[in-house]
Design a protein around this motif. Structure first.
Motif, PDB file in Angstrom:
ATOM      1  N   PHE A   1    -108.922 -69.007 112.413  1.00  0.00           N
ATOM      2  CA  PHE A   1    -109.358 -70.122 113.090  1.00  0.00           C
ATOM      3  C   PHE A   1    -109.478 -69.678 114.694  1.00  0.00           C
ATOM      4  CE2 PHE A   1    -106.582 -70.913 109.375  1.00  0.00           C
ATOM      5  CZ  PHE A   1    -107.199 -71.946 108.839  1.00  0.00           C
TER       6      PHE A   1
ATOM      7  N   GLN B   1    -109.242 -70.307 101.412  1.00  0.00           N
ATOM      8  CA  GLN B   1    -110.634 -70.213 102.091  1.00  0.00           C
ATOM      9  C   GLN B   1    -110.678 -69.833 103.475  1.00  0.00           C
ATOM     10  OE1 GLN B   1    -113.764 -71.027 100.551  1.00  0.00           O
ATOM     11  NE2 GLN B   1    -114.287 -70.094 102.402  1.00  0.00           N
ATOM     12  N   TYR B   2    -109.652 -70.643 104.239  1.00  0.00           N
ATOM     13  CA  TYR B   2    -110.045 -70.339 105.741  1.00  0.00           C
ATOM     14  C   TYR B   2    -108.739 -69.572 106.244  1.00  0.00           C
ATOM     15  CZ  TYR B   2    -113.532 -73.577 105.323  1.00  0.00           C
ATOM     16  OH  TYR B   2    -114.744 -74.462 105.188  1.00  0.00           O
ATOM     17  N   ARG B   3    -108.814 -68.424 106.797  1.00  0.00           N
ATOM     18  CA  ARG B   3    -107.747 -67.654 107.175  1.00  0.00           C
ATOM     19  C   ARG B   3    -107.953 -67.165 108.494  1.00  0.00           C
ATOM     20  NH1 ARG B   3    -108.459 -63.330 101.988  1.00  0.00           N
ATOM     21  NH2 ARG B   3    -108.840 -65.015 100.419  1.00  0.00           N
TER      22      ARG B   3
ATOM     23  N   TRP C   1    -104.072 -76.845 108.444  1.00  0.00           N
ATOM     24  CA  TRP C   1    -104.739 -75.818 108.155  1.00  0.00           C
ATOM     25  C   TRP C   1    -104.183 -74.202 107.991  1.00  0.00           C
ATOM     26  CZ3 TRP C   1    -109.461 -77.767 111.364  1.00  0.00           C
ATOM     27  CH2 TRP C   1    -110.097 -78.863 110.856  1.00  0.00           C
TER      28      TRP C   1
ATOM     29  N   ASN D   1    -117.027 -66.136 105.529  1.00  0.00           N
ATOM     30  CA  ASN D   1    -116.756 -67.454 104.959  1.00  0.00           C
ATOM     31  C   ASN D   1    -115.121 -67.878 105.227  1.00  0.00           C
ATOM     32  OD1 ASN D   1    -116.243 -65.145 103.217  1.00  0.00           O
ATOM     33  ND2 ASN D   1    -115.700 -66.610 101.456  1.00  0.00           N
ATOM     34  N   HIS D   2    -114.249 -66.746 105.735  1.00  0.00           N
ATOM     35  CA  HIS D   2    -112.688 -67.012 105.846  1.00  0.00           C
ATOM     36  C   HIS D   2    -112.625 -67.561 107.369  1.00  0.00           C
ATOM     37  CE1 HIS D   2    -111.520 -64.136 102.234  1.00  0.00           C
ATOM     38  NE2 HIS D   2    -112.021 -65.283 101.949  1.00  0.00           N
ATOM     39  N   VAL D   3    -113.535 -67.847 108.075  1.00  0.00           N
ATOM     40  CA  VAL D   3    -113.428 -68.176 109.364  1.00  0.00           C
ATOM     41  C   VAL D   3    -113.986 -69.487 109.566  1.00  0.00           C
ATOM     42  CG1 VAL D   3    -114.142 -68.055 111.802  1.00  0.00           C
ATOM     43  CG2 VAL D   3    -113.871 -66.064 110.318  1.00  0.00           C
ATOM     44  N   LEU D   4    -112.990 -70.475 110.317  1.00  0.00           N
ATOM     45  CA  LEU D   4    -113.385 -71.900 110.722  1.00  0.00           C
ATOM     46  C   LEU D   4    -113.245 -71.904 111.981  1.00  0.00           C
ATOM     47  CD1 LEU D   4    -113.893 -74.789 110.032  1.00  0.00           C
ATOM     48  CD2 LEU D   4    -111.409 -74.984 109.561  1.00  0.00           C
TER      49      LEU D   4
ATOM     50  N   GLN E   1    -118.168 -70.982 109.191  1.00  0.00           N
ATOM     51  CA  GLN E   1    -118.009 -72.563 109.322  1.00  0.00           C
ATOM     52  C   GLN E   1    -117.746 -73.069 110.892  1.00  0.00           C
ATOM     53  OE1 GLN E   1    -118.825 -74.892 107.219  1.00  0.00           O
ATOM     54  NE2 GLN E   1    -119.617 -73.000 105.768  1.00  0.00           N
TER      55      GLN E   1
END
Length: 698
Positions: free
Chosen positions: A223, A219-221, A242, A58-61, A86
């Motif tokens: 990318f 949340q997103y660390r 981001w 859940n930390h990956v976008l 995500q």
């Protein structure tokens, strides 16, 4: 469920892909050529981080440029035992975030509505400014506004920015700037935003609202950005917002596939990545698993002569498949002859076992499509045109899904799910045995046929009670992810629309100077983008590749066209100026035979439209066919199609039957002169046609 061990994620990767997966956290730049397995590399990199517990899913976008690519990425991650990542487009990710934080950043109000049609608002703005624009003009001005907003150019800076970028503006630049400003004012009065505003508002929410920025960055660390060569300045700014100065960023791209500069995309972010991110790991993927060595060789030859900054990171592909047929380069006296040859070859490939859905005919502009639609229809080859609405946004597909949901509620055990689907589609006047000849009607039929095939694949022979709810759920999931069912037909599409796709057989047509490169490509940068467009087209082919051009537009026209300058000299047929290679086309290397231009048999005007040429009558002259004869021909075709289990248009198109009814041939010689009645169809159906025309029973 037990997650697979890390070694499973590393299995079946080549050395370079494995290096991409195992590269340490931090800035990583993967230069990935066409067919080299970039999606495999980045999904396995994400999965490796999650399965080794170095990264929480859940930390990956992961950001892509199409919903289809995002859906494919999520599917591959699930297959690797990873869920919760995500994977979205820039716009989908921004929309999700802005909707969630809207009450905080809009003083308790919801996010403004997104406009459905930017062109409609541009048209209204033009009317308000008393600027008369037709539909094409509105489209072109809309494109300029999108370019400016993607480049973060405001209305008052548009004129100078357009001049600096050598833009071919549809109106004087100052007038476009006025329409741009009027469009922005009208949007504000309406209380709506467009997709570029969506990205800008998300940037503003992150950068000007510290609590929002902190929460998103917590949340997103990690990318990942796919197709990084297509990022525009606005998207790059959002990515930087981001990241917030962090460097756990993996980008993937190929500068040789930069073909969207006209929209504001820039490969400079990919090319300059190592300079902007100190200590970045750079990995090159050059092993091509998609195409035969013969196709790969031509692709390398096309791009090797390229110049400009994109050439500084050029990749040289190395084919990994076994050998295949040599790419065929052909030239023809005119466009109808070229299209007829392509259609004939498509029919041969299908007869040899190549599925129609694995064949594509690609061209530079959508205006080239019509000639090939007619030629394929005449040859009895099914086709679909790519580049219209997204599949699940097509009106007939939305209507069909609504009908299927209703059918699911009323289902009984008395019929199978597939029969129930067929019955529901009949409410849209769809019949499995009655595809129209082509054009928009055929696209509509094929789209609904694709839904029925999906039903066969998904629910099989199950009852309607059990199968329809499952099918409705599957369609809803696909619509959310834009997973489009395969439409069975030769794909007709532009080179731009083909990006990211691949087929067993690809026809690149209309490769003449003035079309590719396009006539309005003037600057060295624009010319090089046209070269890359041809490179993208070549690399879509897995095995069969056909390249062709015509010396003239119409039969009898002056054959003065030259082949596309990007075609390697060694690939060109003999007889083409400046070449000395054995011919690959059946057309003589001597001066093409002159053919008289077809004329209307009523008023004598020259005919250019393929349908008018078939009827030998222009659109302004009234039809004079025998309606009773036409009905008998139509009835005969329908009965024969049912008997032979063929779509009726495969036997003869409606236009051909109309031509027969109008011209009423009395001999095989006269019948053979009607376009659409070739030697094969004359042998199969000539006797029956002549009997019907003569009033005899068949």
């Amino acid at each position: 469920m037990t997650a697979p061990v890390d070694t499973d994620v590393l299995a079946e990767l080549d050395d370079e892909q494995r290096a991409a997966v195992l590269a340490p956290r931090g800035p990583v730049c993967i230069l990935a050529g066409a067919g080299t397995g970039k999606t495999r590399a980045i999904t396995h990199r994400i999965a490796h981080g999650v399965l080794t517990q170095a990264t929480a899913p859940n930390h990956v976008l992961a950001v892509t440029f199409t919903a289809r690519a995002a859906g494919e990425m999520r599917g591959r991650l699930r297959a690797l035992g990873v869920s919760g990542v995500q994977a979205r487009t820039f716009h989908a990710a921004a929309l999700r975030q802005l909707r969630y934080f809207a009450p905080r950043v809009f003083d308790g109000r919801a996010m403004p509505d997104l406009i459905e049609s930017k062109a409609r608002v541009v048209g209204q703005a033009a009317a308000h400014e008393r600027v008369k624009l037709d539909r094409t003009g509105i489209r072109d001005v809309t494109g300029e506004i999108e370019w400016a907003k993607s480049a973060m150019v405001e209305p008052d800076g548009y004129a100078s920015a357009a001049a600096d970028a050598s833009r071919e503006t549809p109106l004087p630049a100052a007038q476009v700037a006025e329409l741009y400003a009027g469009y922005e004012r009208l949007k504000r009065r309406m209380g709506v935003i467009d997709f570029e505003d969506l990205l800008r508002a998300t940037i503003w929410a992150i950068e000007d609202h510290r609590d929002v920025g902190d929460q998103i960055r917590a949340q997103y660390r990690h990318f990942v950005v796919d197709e990084y060569q297509d990022v525009n300045p606005l998207q790059q700014r959002l990515l930087e917002a981001w990241c917030g100065g962090r460097d756990d960023l993996t980008v993937v791209g190929d500068a040789s596939q930069t073909i969207y500069s006209f929209t504001g995309a820039s490969a400079s972010y990919l090319i300059d990545f190592p300079r902007r991110h100190r200590g970045a790991v750079v990995i090159r993927l050059e092993r091509d698993y998609r195409s035969t060595p013969q196709v790969v060789g031509l692709a390398n030859d096309v791009i090797a002569a390229g110049s400009g900054v994109e050439a500084s990171v050029r990749l040289r592909l190395v084919g990994q498949r076994s050998g295949g047929p040599k790419p065929r380069v052909s030239h023809y006296p005119d466009e109808p002859a070229e299209a007829s040859a392509v259609a004939s070859r498509c029919r041969e490939l299908i007869a040899s076992g190549v599925p129609a859905a694995q064949i594509a005919v690609l061209f530079r502009t959508n205006a080239q499509s019509e000639t090939y639609e007619q030629a394929l229809a005449d040859a009895g080859v099914p086709y679909v045109v790519r580049g219209g609405e997204r599949f699940f946004e097509r009106p007939e597909v939305r209507e069909a899904m609504m009908l299927l949901r209703g059918a699911a509620r009323a289902a009984s055990d008395d019929e199978t799910a597939v029969d129930a689907v067929t019955g529901a589609l009949s409410g849209l006047d769809w019949r499995p045995d009655a595809p129209p000849a082509g054009g928009a009607a055929r696209e509509r039929w094929e789209a609904l046929a694709a839904l029925r095939r999906l039903a066969e694949e998904t629910v099989g022979s199950s009852s309607a009670v059990d199968g329809l709810p499952a099918l409705a759920e599957e369609l809803a999931a696909r619509a959310a992810a834009q997973h489009v069912p395969t439409v069975d037909g030769v794909t007709l599409g532009s080179l731009h629309a083909a990006k990211g796709l691949e087929w067993d057989a690809v026809f690149l047509v209309g490769l003449a100077e003035g079309t590719l490169p396009i006539s309005y490509a003037k600057t060295p940068h624009q010319i090089e983008e046209e070269r890359r467009l041809l490179y993208v087209g070549v690399t879509r082919a897995r095995e069969h590749l056909w390249l062709s051009w015509a010396a003239a537009r119409s039969p009898g026209g002056r054959g003065s066209r030259r082949p596309c300058r990007f075609l390697p000299a060694a690939a060109l047929p003999v007889g083409v100026p400046g070449t000395s290679v054995a011919p690959t086309s059946k057309v003589s290397s001597a001066q093409p035979r002159k053919r008289s231009l077809p004329t209307c048999r009523v008023c004598g005007v020259a005919l250019f439209d393929p349908t008018h040429r078939k009827l030998r009558r222009c659109g302004n002259c009234p039809a004079d066919y025998d309606e009773e004869l036409y009905e008998r021909l139509h009835t005969w075709r329908g009965a024969l199609a049912k008997e032979q289990k063929l779509p009726p248009y495969v036997i003869f198109t409606d236009a051909t039957l109309t031509a027969v009814a109008e011209q009423q041939p009395s001999s095989e010689v006269q019948l053979a002169e009607i376009p659409g009645v070739g030697p094969r169809k004359l042998t199969l159906y000539g006797e029956a046609l002549l009997a019907i025309v003569a009033g005899k029973s068949v």
